[in-house]
Design an enzyme around this catalytic site. Structure first.
Site, PDB file in Angstrom:
ATOM      1  N   GLY A   8      -8.649   1.388   6.655  1.00 40.48           N
ATOM      2  CA  GLY A   8      -7.198   1.129   6.593  1.00 40.48           C
ATOM      3  C   GLY A   8      -6.452   1.974   7.610  1.00 40.48           C
ATOM      4  N   GLN A  12       0.153   2.453   7.092  1.00 44.83           N
ATOM      5  CA  GLN A  12       1.218   3.461   7.119  1.00 44.83           C
ATOM      6  C   GLN A  12       0.633   4.882   7.023  1.00 44.83           C
ATOM      7  OE1 GLN A  12       3.784   3.608   3.689  1.00 44.83           O
ATOM      8  NE2 GLN A  12       5.467   4.571   4.783  1.00 44.83           N
ATOM      9  N   TYR A 141      -1.920  -4.255  -9.091  1.00 41.37           N
ATOM     10  CA  TYR A 141      -2.104  -3.089  -8.215  1.00 41.37           C
ATOM     11  C   TYR A 141      -2.406  -1.847  -9.058  1.00 41.37           C
ATOM     12  CZ  TYR A 141      -0.754   0.521  -4.757  1.00 41.37           C
ATOM     13  OH  TYR A 141      -0.717   1.608  -3.911  1.00 41.37           O
TER      14      TYR A 141
HETATM   15  P1  NAD Z   1      -0.811  -0.207   4.341  1.00 44.34           P
HETATM   16  O1  NAD Z   1      -0.588  -1.539   3.715  1.00 44.34           O
HETATM   17  O2  NAD Z   1       0.154   0.273   5.356  1.00 44.34           O
HETATM   18  O3  NAD Z   1      -2.271  -0.152   4.967  1.00 44.34           O
HETATM   19  C1  NAD Z   1      -3.385  -0.661   4.304  1.00 44.34           C
HETATM   20  C2  NAD Z   1      -4.422  -0.981   5.326  1.00 44.34           C
HETATM   21  O4  NAD Z   1      -5.519  -1.642   4.675  1.00 44.34           O
HETATM   22  C3  NAD Z   1      -3.948  -1.904   6.439  1.00 44.34           C
HETATM   23  O5  NAD Z   1      -4.147  -1.281   7.678  1.00 44.34           O
HETATM   24  C4  NAD Z   1      -4.820  -3.156   6.306  1.00 44.34           C
HETATM   25  O6  NAD Z   1      -5.181  -3.687   7.559  1.00 44.34           O
HETATM   26  C5  NAD Z   1      -6.041  -2.591   5.590  1.00 44.34           C
HETATM   27  N1  NAD Z   1      -6.804  -3.630   4.873  1.00 44.34           N
HETATM   28  C6  NAD Z   1      -6.342  -4.613   4.071  1.00 44.34           C
HETATM   29  N2  NAD Z   1      -7.371  -5.378   3.657  1.00 44.34           N
HETATM   30  C7  NAD Z   1      -8.498  -4.855   4.196  1.00 44.34           C
HETATM   31  C8  NAD Z   1      -9.878  -5.192   4.153  1.00 44.34           C
HETATM   32  N3  NAD Z   1     -10.315  -6.245   3.446  1.00 44.34           N
HETATM   33  N4  NAD Z   1     -10.750  -4.427   4.843  1.00 44.34           N
HETATM   34  C9  NAD Z   1     -10.342  -3.355   5.552  1.00 44.34           C
HETATM   35  N5  NAD Z   1      -9.038  -2.996   5.658  1.00 44.34           N
HETATM   36  C10 NAD Z   1      -8.139  -3.740   4.985  1.00 44.34           C
HETATM   37  O7  NAD Z   1      -0.969   0.849   3.159  1.00 44.34           O
HETATM   38  P2  NAD Z   1      -0.742   2.426   3.170  1.00 44.34           P
HETATM   39  O8  NAD Z   1       0.652   2.675   2.766  1.00 44.34           O
HETATM   40  O9  NAD Z   1      -1.250   3.026   4.422  1.00 44.34           O
HETATM   41  O10 NAD Z   1      -1.663   2.817   1.925  1.00 44.34           O
HETATM   42  C11 NAD Z   1      -2.967   3.330   2.083  1.00 44.34           C
HETATM   43  C12 NAD Z   1      -3.520   3.662   0.714  1.00 44.34           C
HETATM   44  O11 NAD Z   1      -2.646   4.567   0.030  1.00 44.34           O
HETATM   45  C13 NAD Z   1      -3.657   2.443  -0.206  1.00 44.34           C
HETATM   46  O12 NAD Z   1      -4.796   2.594  -1.018  1.00 44.34           O
HETATM   47  C14 NAD Z   1      -2.407   2.519  -1.064  1.00 44.34           C
HETATM   48  O13 NAD Z   1      -2.603   1.885  -2.288  1.00 44.34           O
HETATM   49  C15 NAD Z   1      -2.250   4.013  -1.212  1.00 44.34           C
HETATM   50  N6  NAD Z   1      -0.877   4.392  -1.546  1.00 44.34           N
HETATM   51  C16 NAD Z   1       0.156   4.170  -0.665  1.00 44.34           C
HETATM   52  C17 NAD Z   1       1.457   4.517  -1.023  1.00 44.34           C
HETATM   53  C18 NAD Z   1       2.616   4.279  -0.086  1.00 44.34           C
HETATM   54  O14 NAD Z   1       3.784   4.465  -0.489  1.00 44.34           O
HETATM   55  N7  NAD Z   1       2.397   3.901   1.165  1.00 44.34           N
HETATM   56  C19 NAD Z   1       1.695   5.106  -2.270  1.00 44.34           C
HETATM   57  C20 NAD Z   1       0.628   5.302  -3.150  1.00 44.34           C
HETATM   58  C21 NAD Z   1      -0.659   4.963  -2.764  1.00 44.34           C
END
Ligand code: NAD
Length: 317
Positions: A8, A12, A141
């Site tokens: 990923g 973000q 989720y």
């Molecule tokens: P994001 O949506 O910006 O990034 C997620 C990434 O996962 C993307 O780059 C996407 O290309 C990749 N992805 C999706 N499907 C995929 C697959 N099948 N194989 C490989 N890659 C794949 O999310 P983020 O904000 O960077 O979040 C990252 C992690 O942190 C996640 O697990 C999210 O649940 C967790 N999280 C985020 C937040 C937040 O506010 N951003 C808060 C709590 C937890």
């Protein structure tokens, strides 16, 4: 020197975490794994692979072939997107994690898994939400997040996989736009404030949620992963927070810098219902006691820094 895989990595968190890890361990030690999204130029200043985390064999080739010792597993579908595609969310969030844990078991890797405030639910105490409490989420989720925490604990107990994780609140950053979460408003508002001096918010004015600025989120992940395991009573799903505010309070803080800024509200029932099922403010004393968690940014500090960065982005085109 550790060899690190970030799944990923185009997301973000992943984009900024990859950079921070490369600064600490050297660019060649950190392999960024992206999927579908176009990688930014800076991600390509080091090893990059394209990887669907549902493909166990492809994941294993990368982990074994590149002698990976630590996996930061960030690939997932986020809350609002997951609610629109629940089957795909289950597939990516659960089977992706299972593949990562299996690879880690076979090759002796440490694993970081980010959980979320979504791992709680309507029955959880919303204020000072304890570290160990009721976790009955009402969103797909949230169900994948609480299941993920349990799966990581299981792999540690059963196979001694060194899996660790945090329950992140909403994350605010100025580099990569958020990927479809319920707290995305807290990033969008800054772009709208700088560009149009007005923001139409999809959550109600009084929706209080925990939040954190990205530099703290990155530091927390790296600090937890480096902690002596003997100090950890918990391992996965550490509550961590830095601030807790409503859209109205965030708008008021922005108005201190941009007095002409206004906010309106057109509530999106899907995202409002998700937000209403989450805690308002978590108790993160276990993280503070076990591995020294200490946020660097509060609401005024975060707003000043966000506005400075986003204004500079627009000034420089
Ligand atoms: P994001 O949506 O910006 O990034 C997620 C990434 O996962 C993307 O780059 C996407 O290309 C990749 N992805 C999706 N499907 C995929 C697959 N099948 N194989 C490989 N890659 C794949 O999310 P983020 O904000 O960077 O979040 C990252 C992690 O942190 C996640 O697990 C999210 O649940 C967790 N999280 C985020 C937040 C937040 O506010 N951003 C808060 C709590 C937890």
């Amino acid at each position: 020197m550790p060899k690190i895989l970030v799944t990923g990595a185009t997301g973000q968190i992943g984009a900024e975490l990859t950079l921070a890890l490369r600064e600490r361990y050297g660019a060649d030690s950190v392999i960024a794994a992206g999927h579908r999204r176009e990688p930014s130029d800076h991600l390509m200043h080091g090893p990059y692979v394209s990887l669907d985390v549902r493909d166990a064999a492809a994941l294993d080739v990368v982990v074994a072939g590149r002698c990976i010792t630590i996996i930061y597993h960030l690939a997932a579908l986020l809350s609002a997107v997951a609610e629109e595609q629940p089957l795909q969310a289950w597939d990516i969030n659960m089977n992706g994690l299972l593949n990562v844990l299996e690879s880690a078991r076979q090759h002796g890797c440490q694993v970081f898994f980010p959980s979320s405030i979504a791992a709680f639910g309507p029955g959880t105490p919303p204020y000072n939400t304890p570290q160990d409490t009721v976790q009955h989420p009402s969103t797909i989720y949230g169900i994948t997040k609480v299941s993920g925490e349990l799966l990581c604990d299981y792999y540690h107990r059963r196979y001694s996989v060194d899996a660790r994780g945090l329950r992140y609140p909403g994350l605010i950053s100025n580099q990569v736009l958020p990927g479809g979460g319920t707290t995305d408003y807290a990033v969008d508002i800054f772009y709208a404030a700088v560009k149009q001096r007005h923001y139409d918010c999809f959550l109600r004015a009084d929706t209080q949620l925990d939040m954190m600025y990205m530099p703290d989120a990155i530091a927390a992940a790296m600090q937890l992963m480096q902690t002596d395991p003997g100090k950890l009573t918990h391992r996965n799903g550490f509550n961590v927070t830095a601030m807790s505010f409503t859209p109205a309070q965030l708008a008021a803080e922005i108005q201190k810098h941009l007095p002409g800024f206004t906010i309106g509200y057109t509530v999106d029932p899907l995202r409002q219902a998700i937000a209403d099922s989450w805690p308002r403010h978590m108790d993160d004393s276990a993280a503070r006691a076990e591995w020294g968690w200490q946020p660097g940014f509060d609401l005024p500090g975060m707003v000043a820094d966000m506005l400075a960065h986003i204004s500079a982005k627009f000034r420089n085109g």
